[in-house]
Design a protein around this motif. Structure first.
Motif, PDB file in Angstrom:
ATOM      1  N   SER A  67       0.789  -1.510  -0.397  1.00  0.00           N
ATOM      2  CA  SER A  67      -0.297  -0.108   0.035  1.00  0.00           C
ATOM      3  C   SER A  67       0.787   1.705  -0.151  1.00  0.00           C
ATOM      4  O   SER A  67       0.207   2.319  -0.609  1.00  0.00           O
ATOM      5  CB  SER A  67      -0.782  -0.142   1.164  1.00  0.00           C
ATOM      6  OG  SER A  67      -1.592  -0.804   0.868  1.00  0.00           O
ATOM      7  N   LEU A  68       1.987   1.623   0.772  1.00  0.00           N
ATOM      8  CA  LEU A  68       2.778   2.998   0.989  1.00  0.00           C
ATOM      9  C   LEU A  68       3.451   2.384  -0.732  1.00  0.00           C
ATOM     10  O   LEU A  68       3.713   3.577  -0.912  1.00  0.00           O
ATOM     11  CB  LEU A  68       3.881   1.751   1.802  1.00  0.00           C
ATOM     12  CG  LEU A  68       3.731   1.914   2.843  1.00  0.00           C
ATOM     13  CD1 LEU A  68       4.362   1.814   4.543  1.00  0.00           C
ATOM     14  CD2 LEU A  68       3.190   3.781   3.816  1.00  0.00           C
ATOM     15  N   VAL A  69       4.077   1.654  -1.438  1.00  0.00           N
ATOM     16  CA  VAL A  69       4.769   1.134  -2.591  1.00  0.00           C
ATOM     17  C   VAL A  69       3.724   2.556  -3.569  1.00  0.00           C
ATOM     18  O   VAL A  69       3.981   2.728  -4.357  1.00  0.00           O
ATOM     19  CB  VAL A  69       4.529   0.491  -3.177  1.00  0.00           C
ATOM     20  CG1 VAL A  69       5.457   0.341  -4.608  1.00  0.00           C
ATOM     21  CG2 VAL A  69       6.343  -0.511  -2.515  1.00  0.00           C
ATOM     22  N   GLU A  70       2.478   2.059  -3.560  1.00  0.00           N
ATOM     23  CA  GLU A  70       1.533   2.696  -4.658  1.00  0.00           C
ATOM     24  C   GLU A  70       1.797   3.978  -3.753  1.00  0.00           C
ATOM     25  O   GLU A  70       0.751   5.073  -4.947  1.00  0.00           O
ATOM     26  CB  GLU A  70      -0.042   1.857  -4.172  1.00  0.00           C
ATOM     27  CG  GLU A  70       0.017   0.459  -4.743  1.00  0.00           C
ATOM     28  CD  GLU A  70       0.260   0.661  -6.398  1.00  0.00           C
ATOM     29  OE1 GLU A  70      -0.300   1.348  -6.918  1.00  0.00           O
ATOM     30  OE2 GLU A  70       1.576  -0.248  -6.986  1.00  0.00           O
ATOM     31  N   LYS A  71       1.207   4.433  -2.369  1.00  0.00           N
ATOM     32  CA  LYS A  71       0.868   5.816  -1.549  1.00  0.00           C
ATOM     33  C   LYS A  71       2.656   6.606  -2.144  1.00  0.00           C
ATOM     34  O   LYS A  71       2.438   7.986  -2.929  1.00  0.00           O
ATOM     35  CB  LYS A  71       0.898   6.078  -0.613  1.00  0.00           C
ATOM     36  CG  LYS A  71      -0.325   5.426  -0.548  1.00  0.00           C
ATOM     37  CD  LYS A  71      -1.433   6.219  -0.221  1.00  0.00           C
ATOM     38  CE  LYS A  71      -2.707   6.177   0.691  1.00  0.00           C
ATOM     39  NZ  LYS A  71      -4.055   6.579   0.118  1.00  0.00           N
ATOM     40  N   MET A  72       3.400   6.237  -2.557  1.00  0.00           N
ATOM     41  CA  MET A  72       5.396   6.390  -3.206  1.00  0.00           C
ATOM     42  C   MET A  72       4.859   7.828  -4.262  1.00  0.00           C
ATOM     43  O   MET A  72       5.007   8.584  -5.202  1.00  0.00           O
ATOM     44  CB  MET A  72       6.036   5.740  -2.398  1.00  0.00           C
ATOM     45  CG  MET A  72       6.161   5.471  -1.304  1.00  0.00           C
ATOM     46  SD  MET A  72       7.273   6.825  -0.872  1.00  0.00           S
ATOM     47  CE  MET A  72       5.500   6.992   0.573  1.00  0.00           C
ATOM     48  N   LYS A  73       3.544   6.256  -4.704  1.00  0.00           N
ATOM     49  CA  LYS A  73       3.736   6.407  -6.651  1.00  0.00           C
ATOM     50  C   LYS A  73       2.849   8.156  -7.042  1.00  0.00           C
ATOM     51  O   LYS A  73       2.973   8.259  -8.043  1.00  0.00           O
ATOM     52  CB  LYS A  73       3.086   5.833  -7.580  1.00  0.00           C
ATOM     53  CG  LYS A  73       3.782   4.011  -7.557  1.00  0.00           C
ATOM     54  CD  LYS A  73       2.754   3.165  -7.901  1.00  0.00           C
ATOM     55  CE  LYS A  73       4.324   1.646  -8.412  1.00  0.00           C
ATOM     56  NZ  LYS A  73       3.087   0.984  -9.106  1.00  0.00           N
ATOM     57  N   GLU A  74       2.056   8.197  -5.524  1.00  0.00           N
ATOM     58  CA  GLU A  74       0.744   9.217  -5.846  1.00  0.00           C
ATOM     59  C   GLU A  74       1.411  10.730  -5.800  1.00  0.00           C
ATOM     60  O   GLU A  74       1.040  11.594  -5.271  1.00  0.00           O
ATOM     61  CB  GLU A  74       0.169   8.908  -4.761  1.00  0.00           C
ATOM     62  CG  GLU A  74      -1.128   7.866  -5.630  1.00  0.00           C
ATOM     63  CD  GLU A  74      -1.862   7.584  -4.359  1.00  0.00           C
ATOM     64  OE1 GLU A  74      -2.016   9.165  -3.807  1.00  0.00           O
ATOM     65  OE2 GLU A  74      -2.754   6.363  -4.835  1.00  0.00           O
ATOM     66  N   ILE A  75       3.712  10.781  -4.780  1.00  0.00           N
ATOM     67  CA  ILE A  75       3.536  11.959  -4.814  1.00  0.00           C
ATOM     68  C   ILE A  75       3.917  13.312  -5.578  1.00  0.00           C
ATOM     69  O   ILE A  75       4.238  13.003  -6.826  1.00  0.00           O
ATOM     70  CB  ILE A  75       4.849  11.280  -3.862  1.00  0.00           C
ATOM     71  CG1 ILE A  75       4.553  10.728  -2.582  1.00  0.00           C
ATOM     72  CG2 ILE A  75       5.697  12.884  -3.764  1.00  0.00           C
ATOM     73  CD1 ILE A  75       6.344   9.746  -2.150  1.00  0.00           C
ATOM     74  N   ARG A  76       3.456  14.458  -4.955  1.00  0.00           N
ATOM     75  CA  ARG A  76       3.670  15.173  -6.306  1.00  0.00           C
ATOM     76  C   ARG A  76       5.285  15.828  -5.900  1.00  0.00           C
ATOM     77  O   ARG A  76       5.218  16.903  -5.439  1.00  0.00           O
ATOM     78  CB  ARG A  76       2.192  16.235  -5.981  1.00  0.00           C
ATOM     79  CG  ARG A  76       1.163  15.708  -6.564  1.00  0.00           C
ATOM     80  CD  ARG A  76       0.241  16.622  -6.391  1.00  0.00           C
ATOM     81  NE  ARG A  76      -0.559  16.240  -4.616  1.00  0.00           N
ATOM     82  CZ  ARG A  76      -1.408  17.106  -3.900  1.00  0.00           C
ATOM     83  NH1 ARG A  76      -2.293  18.345  -5.015  1.00  0.00           N
ATOM     84  NH2 ARG A  76      -1.715  16.488  -3.117  1.00  0.00           N
ATOM     85  N   SER A  77       5.730  15.267  -6.679  1.00  0.00           N
ATOM     86  CA  SER A  77       7.378  15.638  -6.451  1.00  0.00           C
ATOM     87  C   SER A  77       7.322  17.377  -6.516  1.00  0.00           C
ATOM     88  O   SER A  77       8.861  17.855  -6.245  1.00  0.00           O
ATOM     89  CB  SER A  77       7.636  14.929  -7.652  1.00  0.00           C
ATOM     90  OG  SER A  77       7.691  13.273  -7.391  1.00  0.00           O
ATOM     91  N   ASP A  78       6.488  17.753  -7.614  1.00  0.00           N
ATOM     92  CA  ASP A  78       6.971  19.156  -7.642  1.00  0.00           C
ATOM     93  C   ASP A  78       6.301  20.121  -6.427  1.00  0.00           C
ATOM     94  O   ASP A  78       7.101  20.752  -6.172  1.00  0.00           O
ATOM     95  CB  ASP A  78       6.521  20.161  -8.924  1.00  0.00           C
ATOM     96  CG  ASP A  78       4.828  19.439  -8.752  1.00  0.00           C
ATOM     97  OD1 ASP A  78       4.484  18.999  -7.765  1.00  0.00           O
ATOM     98  OD2 ASP A  78       4.318  20.687  -9.085  1.00  0.00           O
ATOM     99  N   GLN A  79       6.268  19.061  -5.711  1.00  0.00           N
ATOM    100  CA  GLN A  79       5.640  19.891  -4.137  1.00  0.00           C
ATOM    101  C   GLN A  79       6.343  19.002  -3.294  1.00  0.00           C
ATOM    102  O   GLN A  79       6.083  19.920  -2.322  1.00  0.00           O
ATOM    103  CB  GLN A  79       4.256  19.797  -3.416  1.00  0.00           C
ATOM    104  CG  GLN A  79       3.684  20.642  -4.950  1.00  0.00           C
ATOM    105  CD  GLN A  79       1.978  20.230  -5.143  1.00  0.00           C
ATOM    106  OE1 GLN A  79       1.489  20.536  -4.163  1.00  0.00           O
ATOM    107  NE2 GLN A  79       0.827  20.068  -5.689  1.00  0.00           N
ATOM    108  N   VAL A  80       7.141  18.710  -3.337  1.00  0.00           N
ATOM    109  CA  VAL A  80       8.322  17.663  -2.798  1.00  0.00           C
ATOM    110  C   VAL A  80       9.710  17.959  -2.116  1.00  0.00           C
ATOM    111  O   VAL A  80      10.137  18.003  -3.343  1.00  0.00           O
ATOM    112  CB  VAL A  80       7.705  16.173  -1.883  1.00  0.00           C
ATOM    113  CG1 VAL A  80       8.734  16.026  -0.946  1.00  0.00           C
ATOM    114  CG2 VAL A  80       5.845  16.115  -2.154  1.00  0.00           C
TER     115      VAL A  80
END
Length: 328
Positions: free
Chosen positions: A184-197
């Motif tokens: 589940s966490l692996v899937e959550k990581m795919k949703e990260i908005r990289s331009d805001q982190v």
């Protein structure tokens, strides 16, 4: 008869003191004693009133290049005024010592001593000052790349999962939770908005055991052995986890966390996306360090890594997930 192969050795502190006296401009008399063992060994070195720390890396734990990159980071932070324990060169300008131990070649580095002491339970003001110091570290190292590990789905979750599965019962309900939550966490990581982190250098191990606090509240970080590249919110998540582990009172925990974040944001603001990610990154770090414990099993022994410990460790993660309302 040939010597029996050695997994790990603890070097004689008195002989190590003499070795270091030959390498560094130290005064007589020299006092050297073991301070801490574990993945690496730390020795306290005193020449008169001056104190220093010599870290002896475990055999085959870090490459020389990885250590050089750690020292490059520390030199940058020291020059930028970030409060850290910094490396000290020997009389010939070398920072890394090479020692032939019974198990093979080990590397060692002499560090400045961080004034103050370890304090397990932070006050509100200490929490604020830790937030300020961490933000200064992140501000200095945002977008900095090290030739070291990058913390991502593979290194934080998938590789640790494989280590965990070799150490505990594969068919238990506890392992089923670990596996399902990891995916589940692996899937959550795919949703990260990289331009805001923010991405850059992370310490990944900022907790009370790796900082000293002076009576006036000054904070100094040390032990950057796990430093690498990653989302800088990982360090905030790890501090959050450690505060959660050491502060049993929910109101105290919340107040100290708020003060920490207030201190951090006096230097640099957190984006809404970073704040959203922190509870998930915290679970990633729990799994990562459980994987490290399994990987370095021989450093702690079987009383530390057991099925009972595994269950208690995972119950703490479940409690966190309930409090943060994630994976419900």
């Amino acid at each position: 008869m040939n010597p029996f192969p050695v997994y790990d050795s603890r070097l004689s502190a008195s002989h190590l003191g003499l070795f270091l006296q030959e390498k560094y401009p130290l005064k007589d008399p020299i006092l050297c004693r073991i301070l801490k063992t574990g993945i690496n060994h730390s020795y306290l070195l005193k020449d008169g009133v001056n104190r220093k720390i010599f870290r002896l890396y475990s055999y085959n734990w870090r490459t020389k290049r990885e250590i050089e990159e750690e020292l490059r980071l520390l030199s940058l932070l020291h020059e930028s005024g970030v409060p850290i324990s910094y490396p000290i060169a020997d009389a010939t300008g070398n920072f890394i010592q090479e020692i032939i131990a019974p198990e093979g070649l080990r590397f060692g580095v002499l560090f400045s001593f961080a004034e103050g002491e370890k304090i397990r339970n932070f006050t509100d003001d200490m929490s604020y000052n830790i937030g300020v110091a961490m933000a200064r570290f992140h501000q200095t190292t945002q977008d900095l790349a090290l030739e070291r590990v990058t913390y991502n789905e593979e290194t934080l979750l998938l590789s640790p999962l494989q280590r965990i599965k070799t150490s505990f019962a594969a068919d238990s309900a506890t392992m089923a939770f670990v596996e399902s939550t990891t995916h589940s966490l692996v899937e959550k990581m795919k949703e990260i908005r990289s331009d805001q982190v923010r991405f850059g250098t992370v310490h990944l191990d900022i907790w009370f055991d790796n900082m000293h606090v002076t009576p006036d509240g000054g904070v100094t970080f040390f032990d950057f052995d796990f430093c690498g590249n990653g989302w800088q919110a990982l360090d905030l998540a790890y501090f959050n986890v450690q505060l959660f582990n050491t502060e049993p009172d929910p109101d105290e925990y919340q107040r100290k966390l708020q003060r920490f974040l207030e201190g951090y944001e006096t230097v640099t603001l957190l984006s809404p996306e970073e704040k959203r990610l922190i509870p998930y990154l915290a679970v990633c770090l729990w799994f990562f360090y459980l994987g490290v414990q399994c990987q370095r099993f021989d450093d702690w022994g079987n009383l530390f890594i057991s099925e009972d410990y595994f269950k208690r460790f995972i119950e703490l993660i479940r409690k966190w997930c309930t409090k943060q309302a994630i994976f419900e």
